[in-house]
Design an enzyme around this catalytic site. Structure first.
Site, PDB file in Angstrom:
ATOM      1  N   HIS A 203      -0.783   1.779  -5.116  1.00 13.93           N
ATOM      2  CA  HIS A 203       0.622   1.572  -4.750  1.00 13.93           C
ATOM      3  C   HIS A 203       0.796   0.985  -3.345  1.00 13.93           C
ATOM      4  O   HIS A 203       1.907   0.623  -2.957  1.00 13.93           O
ATOM      5  CB  HIS A 203       1.419   2.875  -4.904  1.00 13.93           C
ATOM      6  CG  HIS A 203       1.244   3.865  -3.800  1.00 13.93           C
ATOM      7  ND1 HIS A 203       0.509   5.021  -3.938  1.00 13.93           N
ATOM      8  CD2 HIS A 203       1.737   3.899  -2.536  1.00 13.93           C
ATOM      9  CE1 HIS A 203       0.556   5.707  -2.812  1.00 13.93           C
ATOM     10  NE2 HIS A 203       1.295   5.045  -1.945  1.00 13.93           N
ATOM     11  N   ASP A 257      -3.608   5.578  -9.802  1.00 12.43           N
ATOM     12  CA  ASP A 257      -3.209   5.052  -8.486  1.00 12.43           C
ATOM     13  C   ASP A 257      -4.461   4.882  -7.627  1.00 12.43           C
ATOM     14  O   ASP A 257      -4.757   5.686  -6.743  1.00 12.43           O
ATOM     15  CB  ASP A 257      -2.213   6.017  -7.833  1.00 12.43           C
ATOM     16  CG  ASP A 257      -1.588   5.442  -6.573  1.00 12.43           C
ATOM     17  OD1 ASP A 257      -1.771   4.234  -6.314  1.00 12.43           O
ATOM     18  OD2 ASP A 257      -0.911   6.202  -5.847  1.00 12.43           O
ATOM     19  N   SER A 353      -0.771   7.530   2.607  1.00 16.55           N
ATOM     20  CA  SER A 353      -1.117   7.029   1.277  1.00 16.55           C
ATOM     21  C   SER A 353      -2.408   6.229   1.283  1.00 16.55           C
ATOM     22  O   SER A 353      -2.664   5.430   2.179  1.00 16.55           O
ATOM     23  CB  SER A 353       0.002   6.150   0.735  1.00 16.55           C
ATOM     24  OG  SER A 353       1.003   6.921   0.155  1.00 16.55           O
TER      25      SER A 353
END
EC number: 3.4.21.106
Length: 417
Positions: A203, A257, A353
């Protein structure tokens, strides 16, 4: 790590500025020095940690396999397939690759505590991912056995002090942590698997961030403003073709992901730049185990990026608990896991992230740090009963190795199922 927008939980990179760890108690495990063996085995030691029966001696690099029936270690008889066997063994133990292999003679090198030999079924070798499936006890008349050196990983090269409390981390403590920068701004974290491959979250690369010439990987520093870190360009990004938000922007499914970043040239490995290990084949997460997440993300939900790399120790939460109605209500899929405290207070946040969730273990006699998770998503930051959600790296071992093998010469954005 994630935002809650319009009632929907989305990855942190849905916003332009993102960065490290929520404020709270920050701790560090002590560094452990080198020991004689790299071991992975399905035996149980005194700490009940599952081990896999493959060893590489740090003394002479001999490869040894445990004979569960006899309770002894055996050498692996040399064959024409030594290169393939060495590579398979290293990968199975969580190393990225075998660097070299050679033959030793038991008459000159000695048995050194081993008893007998295993031979490899070379016909079945190309069709397995597990060495134990293709070996059997044999005589090995020539007495020549396989030795191999795997790419080292998961070890610090500098002594570090234990940290208790909310201080910044120090240089060399997490040498596999990198910063992924777009137009010079930190956007995501990542983990070095080797000098030229970084594992991160898919992502981090939405459509608006796919001009690869604007990406840089920053390594070898803990301060974002450090003039001493190294920045390298990106040659390719390989993302998982099953990451649904790239196919349907309205999808709320965050499985798969995961992405690999291939650098334009390898980073030099130093005291401050080192690869992390992958989980060993078949290695399971241990519910309740306390591991470490690191990053430069926001130190509060609506706070600013951390200028210096942060770290937090959080326990793994079982998927049964995390899928409960008070937590995420069946949003945690099999290839994800949660980590954090039910009461909140310590968590990953926006900008973390793609960064590493690492656990130290003793499945080798030299304790090593393994990349068990990738910071993926969550609701808010450090909220009660809303822990961070991570991509479970152990479920993507084959994807990682296949992507590296297939796309080592690729450039641009590439997808791999």
């Amino acid at each position: 790590m994630a935002q809650k927008e319009g009632g929907r939980t989305v990855p942190c990179c849905s916003r332009p500025k993102v960065a490290a760890l929520t404020a709270g108690t920050l701790l560090l495990l002590t560094a452990i020095g080198a020991a004689s063996w790299a071991i992975v085995a399905v035996l149980l030691r005194s700490d009940q940690e599952p081990l896999y029966p493959v060893q590489v001696s740090s003394a002479d690099a001999r490869l040894m396999v445990f004979d569960k029936t006899e309770g002894t270690w055996r050498l692996l008889c040399s064959s024409r397939s030594n290169a393939r066997v060495a590579g398979l063994s290293c990968v199975e133990m969580g190393f990225l690759r075998a660097l070299t292999h050679s033959e030793l003679d038991v008459r000159t090198a000695g048995a050194n505590g081993t008893s007998g030999f295993f031979c490899v079924d070379e016909g079945r070798l190309p069709h397995t991912q597990r060495l134990l499936e293709v070996i059997s006890v044999c005589d090995c008349p020539r007495g020549r056995f396989l030795a191999t050196i795997c790419q080292d990983c998961g070890r610090r090269k500098l002594p570090v002090d234990r940290i208790v409390g909310g201080r910044d981390t120090s240089l060399g403590r997490w040498p596999w942590q990198v910063s992924l920068r777009y137009d010079g701004a930190h956007l995501c974290g990542g983990s070095l698997l080797s000098g030229d491959w970084v594992l991160t979250a898919a992502h981090c690369f939405p459509e608006r961030n796919r001009v690869l010439s604007r990406w840089r990987v920053f390594a070898g520093a803990v301060a974002q403003a450090s003039p001493h870190g190294l920045q390298l360009a990106v040659q390719a990004v390989v993302y998982h073709g099953g990451y649904l938000p790239f196919r349907d922007p309205n999808s709320e499914e965050n499985s798969n992901d995961i992405a690999l970043v291939h650098l334009s040239s390898p980073l030099p490995l130093t005291e401050y730049i080192q690869p992390v290990c992958l989980p060993a084949a078949g290695q399971a997460l241990v519910d309740g185990k306390i591991c470490t997440v690191t990053g430069w993300g926001n130190t509060q939900y609506y706070g600013q990026q951390a200028g210096v790399l942060q770290e937090a120790r959080v326990p793994i939460i079982s998927n049964d608990v995390c899928n409960g109605a008070d937590f995420y209500g069946n949003q945690i899929k099999p290839k994800m896991f949660c980590a954090g405290y039910p009461e909140g207070g310590i968590d990953a946040c926006q900008g973390d992230s793609g960064g590493p969730f690492v656990c130290e273990d003793s499945i080798s006699r030299t304790p090593r740090w393994r990349l068990c998770g990738i910071v993926s998503w969550g609701t808010g930051c450090a909220l009660a009963q809303k822990p961070g959600v991570y991509t479970k790296v152990s479920d993507f071992r084959e994807w990682i190795f296949q992507a590296i093998k297939t796309h080592s010469e690729a450039s641009g954005m590439v997808t791999q199922l």
